[in-house]
Design a protein around this motif. Sequence first.
Motif, PDB file in Angstrom:
ATOM      1  N   ALA A 107       2.928   5.272  -1.836  1.00  0.00           N
ATOM      2  CA  ALA A 107       1.977   4.871  -2.873  1.00  0.00           C
ATOM      3  C   ALA A 107       0.843   4.052  -2.268  1.00  0.00           C
ATOM      4  N   ARG A 108       1.204   3.128  -1.422  1.00  0.00           N
ATOM      5  CA  ARG A 108       0.181   2.254  -0.817  1.00  0.00           C
ATOM      6  C   ARG A 108      -0.762   3.032   0.095  1.00  0.00           C
ATOM      7  N   ALA A 109      -0.229   4.039   0.799  1.00  0.00           N
ATOM      8  CA  ALA A 109      -1.082   4.821   1.702  1.00  0.00           C
ATOM      9  C   ALA A 109      -2.167   5.555   0.926  1.00  0.00           C
ATOM     10  N   PRO A 166       0.429   9.206 -12.638  1.00  0.00           N
ATOM     11  CA  PRO A 166      -0.687   9.235 -11.692  1.00  0.00           C
ATOM     12  C   PRO A 166      -0.655   7.932 -10.886  1.00  0.00           C
ATOM     13  N   GLY A 167      -0.316   8.030  -9.624  1.00  0.00           N
ATOM     14  CA  GLY A 167       0.028   6.840  -8.859  1.00  0.00           C
ATOM     15  C   GLY A 167      -0.962   6.436  -7.798  1.00  0.00           C
ATOM     16  N   TRP A 168      -2.131   7.095  -7.744  1.00  0.00           N
ATOM     17  CA  TRP A 168      -3.150   6.734  -6.766  1.00  0.00           C
ATOM     18  C   TRP A 168      -4.456   6.375  -7.464  1.00  0.00           C
ATOM     19  N   GLY A 169      -4.336   5.667  -8.571  1.00  0.00           N
ATOM     20  CA  GLY A 169      -5.525   5.155  -9.253  1.00  0.00           C
ATOM     21  C   GLY A 169      -5.799   5.757 -10.609  1.00  0.00           C
ATOM     22  N   GLY A 170      -5.133   6.848 -10.963  1.00  0.00           N
ATOM     23  CA  GLY A 170      -5.464   7.549 -12.195  1.00  0.00           C
ATOM     24  C   GLY A 170      -5.247   6.748 -13.458  1.00  0.00           C
ATOM     25  N   CYS A 171      -4.160   5.960 -13.493  1.00  0.00           N
ATOM     26  CA  CYS A 171      -3.850   5.193 -14.708  1.00  0.00           C
ATOM     27  C   CYS A 171      -4.796   4.022 -14.895  1.00  0.00           C
ATOM     28  N   TYR A 172      -5.505   3.639 -13.838  1.00  0.00           N
ATOM     29  CA  TYR A 172      -6.464   2.528 -13.915  1.00  0.00           C
ATOM     30  C   TYR A 172      -7.893   3.033 -14.069  1.00  0.00           C
ATOM     31  N   LEU A 173      -8.284   3.975 -13.247  1.00  0.00           N
ATOM     32  CA  LEU A 173      -9.689   4.392 -13.200  1.00  0.00           C
ATOM     33  C   LEU A 173     -10.084   5.266 -14.387  1.00  0.00           C
ATOM     34  N   LEU A 174      -9.204   6.174 -14.816  1.00  0.00           N
ATOM     35  CA  LEU A 174      -9.594   7.100 -15.880  1.00  0.00           C
ATOM     36  C   LEU A 174      -9.844   6.391 -17.215  1.00  0.00           C
ATOM     37  N   PRO A 175      -8.951   5.505 -17.694  1.00  0.00           N
ATOM     38  CA  PRO A 175      -9.248   4.842 -18.969  1.00  0.00           C
ATOM     39  C   PRO A 175     -10.494   3.965 -18.915  1.00  0.00           C
ATOM     40  N   ARG A 176     -10.809   3.420 -17.762  1.00  0.00           N
ATOM     41  CA  ARG A 176     -12.014   2.590 -17.648  1.00  0.00           C
ATOM     42  C   ARG A 176     -13.285   3.446 -17.582  1.00  0.00           C
ATOM     43  N   PHE A 289      -3.569  -1.345  -8.905  1.00  0.00           N
ATOM     44  CA  PHE A 289      -3.023  -0.463  -7.879  1.00  0.00           C
ATOM     45  C   PHE A 289      -1.610  -0.901  -7.470  1.00  0.00           C
ATOM     46  N   ALA A 290      -1.376  -2.202  -7.409  1.00  0.00           N
ATOM     47  CA  ALA A 290      -0.039  -2.702  -7.076  1.00  0.00           C
ATOM     48  C   ALA A 290       0.966  -2.314  -8.159  1.00  0.00           C
ATOM     49  N   ALA A 291       0.541  -2.338  -9.420  1.00  0.00           N
ATOM     50  CA  ALA A 291       1.425  -1.942 -10.518  1.00  0.00           C
ATOM     51  C   ALA A 291       1.736  -0.450 -10.444  1.00  0.00           C
ATOM     52  N   GLU A 292       0.727   0.364 -10.078  1.00  0.00           N
ATOM     53  CA  GLU A 292       0.981   1.793  -9.878  1.00  0.00           C
ATOM     54  C   GLU A 292       1.967   2.017  -8.729  1.00  0.00           C
ATOM     55  N   ASP A 293       1.831   1.202  -7.664  1.00  0.00           N
ATOM     56  CA  ASP A 293       2.767   1.306  -6.539  1.00  0.00           C
ATOM     57  C   ASP A 293       4.207   1.101  -7.006  1.00  0.00           C
ATOM     58  N   GLU A 294       4.406   0.085  -7.845  1.00  0.00           N
ATOM     59  CA  GLU A 294       5.761  -0.224  -8.309  1.00  0.00           C
ATOM     60  C   GLU A 294       6.298   0.892  -9.208  1.00  0.00           C
TER      61      GLU A 294
END
Length: 705
Positions: A107-109, A166-176, A289-294
């Motif tokens: 996830a972090r990579a 979606p673990g590489w930004g999708g859950c954060y970037l898309l709603p914003r 991103f850290a929350a997506e990693d978890e």
Amino acid sequence: MTTTAAPTTAHDEVVTHAPAQDVTLPGGAGTMALITLDNGLDHTRPSTFGPTGLAELSQTVAEARRRAEAGEIQAVGITGKPFVFAVGADLSGVPHVTSRDEAREIARAGHAAFAAVMDLPVPTFAFVNGAALGGGVEIALACDYRTISAGVPAIALPEVFLGLVPGWGGCYLLPRLVGPEAALKVVVENPLSQNRMLSGPQAAKLGMADTIFAPVDFLEDSIRWAASVLRGETTVERAPVSDDEGVWAAACDAARALADAKTSRTSPAPYRAIDLVQAARTAGRDEAFAAEDEALSDLVMGDELRAGLYAFDLVQKRAKRPAGAPDKALARPVGKVGIVGAGLMASQLAMLVIRSLKVPVVMTDLDQDRVDKGVGYVHAEIEKSLAKGKISQDKANQLRGLVTGSTSKDGFADADLVIEAVFEEISVKKQVWAEVEAVVRPECVLASNTSSLSITEMAADLEHPERVVGFHFFNPVAVMPLLEIIPGERTDDATLATAFSAGKGLKKTCILVGDSPSFITNRLLGRFMGEFSRVVDEGTPVEVAERGVAGLAPMPPFVLLGLVGPPIALHNSETLHRALGDRFYVSPNLQTMVEMKKPGYYLWQDGKPVADPELLAAQVAPEQPVELTVEQVRERVLGVIAEEVRLMLDEGVAQAPMDIDLAMITGAGFQFWNGGITPLLDREGVSERVTGQRFLPPGVASVPA
């Protein structure tokens, strides 16, 4: 479908390279470093991200950063190889991931590589030229601007379909970018609705791209547009996203209600995704991103994802190499097809044959009106494709010329394959085949589109029973991938090989099935629907019963009943009851529904199902009602499914649990994150409780011990 998941280990990775080339932007806008994601293979092997590919991308982006800081480039663009932008991570590596720490590093990579794009000191552009799924969408979201081709067939974040987020930004970037409601449609609703995809125009309308161009000059137009943005001539305007807590909470509550209806909380993935989207309103990027990693770490180490990847492997690999099929070298060529019948099913089959096999088709029926109606249906479908721009006028003319109709079967004389699609009654089928056999050549294959009847019995009185085979298509024919192929006792290998070859040519998932009542899919659905009806007839409220089986089938059983049609459902249950006994329940209330000519249990009001009051008034009330809880319903229904699966395997109806799962996924729309059905039965302990053993070894569709 490929999506964002754990990358494969480097030793077996198909590496997606990320070379950059300089493009001189028009109008003096400077130089763009254009990165092309390309694994060196054609479009049938889409570009994915593995450890080596992510490392190459990171190196390319680091070099772009150095050059940008030195003033050598004024922008960075990212595009894909022909027809493919990128489709996320290589899923084949997940079985190698055996610890949560490994999952977190994956996830972090991905986050690190995509964050590096976001942090470039010059404007970044994604030119989405082809299919973009999972991480492919997420790297586009990491860019400042996005163009999309009008010809893109698939844009999606399908992770929840498999049991991931979606673990590489999708859950954060898309709603914003597009707001929580639209984002949750892409992240949760579409994946839980049979993995629905967006087209390029649909994605642009949703706000996932800033502009859209025709495919023919897509890259050139995108580069010109990017230059105009850099020169300040084009200002990108996006709809503002509300930061009102109530708006975000309402969207997330609606998504949770939908997830409840679709999964009954038996898959954690949609709920983790919704929580991440809700947190995106106030979270900073690093926190999000850290929350997506978890979330990714937890889900990669969960059985639902492993079952989803097992299902994915069935559809991608086992479906392409059908177990038990004879040597394909034995197959005879099919240059002409006859179809007995001109009703809806026969007409759909004719359309499928001319589209896929591109060979002449002759349809026959009892009178000219029926023949004309059947041929007319095919012509109308061709016209629809022409009107939508899917085919050219020349192609439409060619397709129309391939289909003819007649009241005589004489046109079958030179056919290589004849398919019957007449009334589901053994005497009718036998009569049809006797008439056809009198006309066709000895080597012509006779395929019965039966949903329940014995192929052996159907062929028993023919001179050449060895050339009869079952061809069970699912309705609607153009949409449903499954084709059950059923040999009779005397069907020979050449006939069977020809059936599999034709099925492959029709682009169907072909499964070899034993000659047994209702075969695989309808038999298991019959047991499932019958037991559900029995539970309701005994006194459990429908809404309680539906909650008990939520997440098994793609829709509640009584909604599915309306789609199948009560007469067909009743015929299937009666056929199974006659052949296999009392474990197949025939509901008197279903019989009443058919007698009243009701289209189903529900009426639809404002898009929502409401029980038909006339039907409720006519139903037989149980003398001693037994009302089960949600948990009891689930235990009972899963128990009878496990029993039936075991019997089908023991009887040789299916060769392996994998074929039952593949059939239920492709023929009945059962969920990927359940692995079809047998991984779910194993996961919940039902298999061992009912049959004394698991269906699959531990680790096949679950996390290894």
